[in-house]
Design an enzyme around this catalytic site. Sequence first.
Site, PDB file in Angstrom:
ATOM      1  N   SER A 218      27.726 -14.353  42.177  1.00  0.00           N
ATOM      2  CA  SER A 218      27.968 -13.686  40.890  1.00  0.00           C
ATOM      3  C   SER A 218      26.824 -12.790  40.435  1.00  0.00           C
ATOM      4  CB  SER A 218      28.274 -14.727  39.809  1.00  0.00           C
ATOM      5  OG  SER A 218      27.166 -15.569  39.602  1.00  0.00           O
TER       6      SER A 218
ATOM      7  N   LYS B 206      28.401 -19.061  30.850  1.00  0.00           N
ATOM      8  CA  LYS B 206      27.531 -17.887  30.973  1.00  0.00           C
ATOM      9  C   LYS B 206      27.488 -17.087  29.670  1.00  0.00           C
ATOM     10  CE  LYS B 206      28.279 -17.380  35.964  1.00  0.00           C
ATOM     11  NZ  LYS B 206      28.863 -16.559  37.036  1.00  0.00           N
TER      12      LYS B 206
END
Length: 791
Positions: free
Chosen positions: A697, A740
């Site tokens: 990611s 996140k």
Amino acid sequence: MQIEEIQNYPANLPVLVEDELFLYPFMITPIFINDSSNMKALDLAIKNDSMLFVAPSKLENGRNFDEIYNCGVIGTIMRKVPLPDGRVKILFQGYAKGKIIEQISNKPLEAKIELIKEDFLEGTKKEALLEVLKEKVKNLANISHYFSPDLLRTIEEGFDASRICDLILNTVRIKKQVAYEFFVLTDLEQKLVKLIDLIAQEIEANKIQKEIKNKVHSRIDKVNKEYFLKEQLRQIQKELGSDTQKEDEVREYQKRLELKKKFMHEDAYKEIKKQIEKFERIHQDNSEASMIQTYIETALDIPFEKISKKKLDIKEVSKQLNHDHYALNKPKERIEEYFAVRELLEKRKIAEKDGAKVILCLYGPPGVGKTSLANSVSKALKRELIRIALGGLEDVNELRGHRRTYIGAMPGRITQGLIEAKQINPVIVLDEIDKLNRSFRGDPSAVLLEILDPEQNSKFRDYYLNFNIDLSKVIFIATANDISNIPAPLRDRMEFIELSSYTPSEKFHIMKKYLIPDELKKHGLKSNELSIDDETIELIISDYTRESGVRNLRRKVAELCRKSAKKLLLENIKKVIINTKNLNEFLDKKVFEIEKNNGENQVGQVNGLAWTSVGGDVLKVEAVKIKGKGELTLTGSLGDVMKESARIAFSMIKVLIDEGKIKIPKKIIIDPKVNVYDSYNIHIHVPDGATPKDGPSAGITISTAIASIFSDKKVKADVAMTGEIDLKGKVLPIGGLKEKLIAAYKADIKTALIPRKNYERDLKDIPSEVRDNMEIIAVDTFSDVLEYTLV
């Protein structure tokens, strides 16, 4: 024939066969004759007034030359006595050893016999060997009954080595084949050595036999003593009336069994009844009695007849869940749906195996409320909650039970849970189902398949009990941290409900509404004796704990309560007030702190978003260029996947530079003839190098850092991003988006770039306080990323 005629050999002699013994010279031996062959040989010897040759048989009743040994004793018949039973007894005296050298006749047996002459042995060697042999014989005589005193005296006083050997061999018990080997051995020295060795073996064998006999006699004496004492004890117990105790126990077991009969399977009733009858028959001093009694008591402790009569009520479940838990709206909603279905099945009397076959598995980071949700369910249903920890479990017998053949055998954890719950339909939490281990002891997940499957668990067999138990009424709820570690067959039978990280706002309300009142009560404090303002609560959440759940937060609250209690008593005050100014007096220094956005735009420094087991984090990615040859260096404890992402990003940036989509300032170009990316070495570093990092990611984050140093443009400090990148510059979806974005929100990030697929799929799951205070932008390609990041 006179003894002097023994020298006229070879000579033809009748052959008499002896089945039992090897005969030796100079010995008088009775021989019983009952067969025609030996009778004819005897008659021939008497008729011819000749000596007789007696040979031992190889086989019992062997009467042919190939069935007898070719050696024997030459001797005379001293007396012949007919017996009433038809047999004939003779006394035979041997004179010399002989061997057959020629067969003359088969009926009767007659052969040419030759004398066996032994080698002559004199001198010290003979004397030494005889002394050793006599000493060995003396030792053997002390531990056996082979030698009479007269025979022992004859051996000790004898000097003829050959005759002493014959006397010993005639006395000890040896096999025919061994006797034959000695008989035909003419080397006297070798015979003495071999006989010494034989006597030594006999001594050892007799010692062992004597030792075994002593042990056997000792054991028999001990057993007889124990039996005598037990009989005395039994009579004493009978006089005291304690002998009736066992009868009372048996009657009690039978009574309990009959009360449970209609609630259990037939095989369970038969097995328990069988063991009660066995216990009744067996003596109480028998070691097996206690094992049988333990089994009976365990089996009868299973609450077959006890079932919670509380009907399923979805309203009660919903009320309890909302009372005990703040937030967790989606998990609570799914649990309510699950029990709504079960309530309908129950009301309409539809067997669960015919309805929806669902096992709930609550998964998420530690401390987010998985077990407490199950606890709320058990409260609402008025059922006991049993927690079975599966972490590290690798032995199937822990679940299914140990067979009673093993020492220390016990029922499995499922059965023990039912006994502990004292009802047949409790709520059982299978905790940490993702941490099962497979080993040579079996695969516990295979047993769980049977336990959790509604089509099978009505007849779950525990190895210890050896009968079936109905688990269909039990409500099973599994918990896990990482569902990817759950075996596929087991995962296929579950429905997963995710419990993700709490937001700071959710933690604030949980701490204020649940944790502080709960810990005040546990520590004996009243609500008016401790005051913590909202700002302090927020500081504790942000700087003193870092987790997805609230477990460590509870510990911090407990610490505040302990120190407040101490302060109240020592300083004799009525109330403790904790605020941001004096918080460090109650808690240690700040442990965690998400680095806040400092607002400074920099070249080659980008805010990435990462997911960890304790929640999200803002991850700085730094890149610098150094004159070189286009090499890529990666540091910061990066995993293989992250390293691959960096290489993909570098290759993708090269393509964009070649296509002119990333403009290169002239001051950066070293040699116009060489590609700019071949003129520099790139070093990418992710700070906090001691912490391992991995995953795809960070692809767009690394790409942005490289693009920044080649374009010499700064990156916006209030922008963070997450997304995987491919070689074509396409931004791919990632996981852990909620955690996140919460981390970005805590770090005062104003803009977050996320893959479009995540935007469309997951944005609705993001807390409103995050969505309302931060701009979340969907990106499709890396060109979109550059548009929002470079200054």
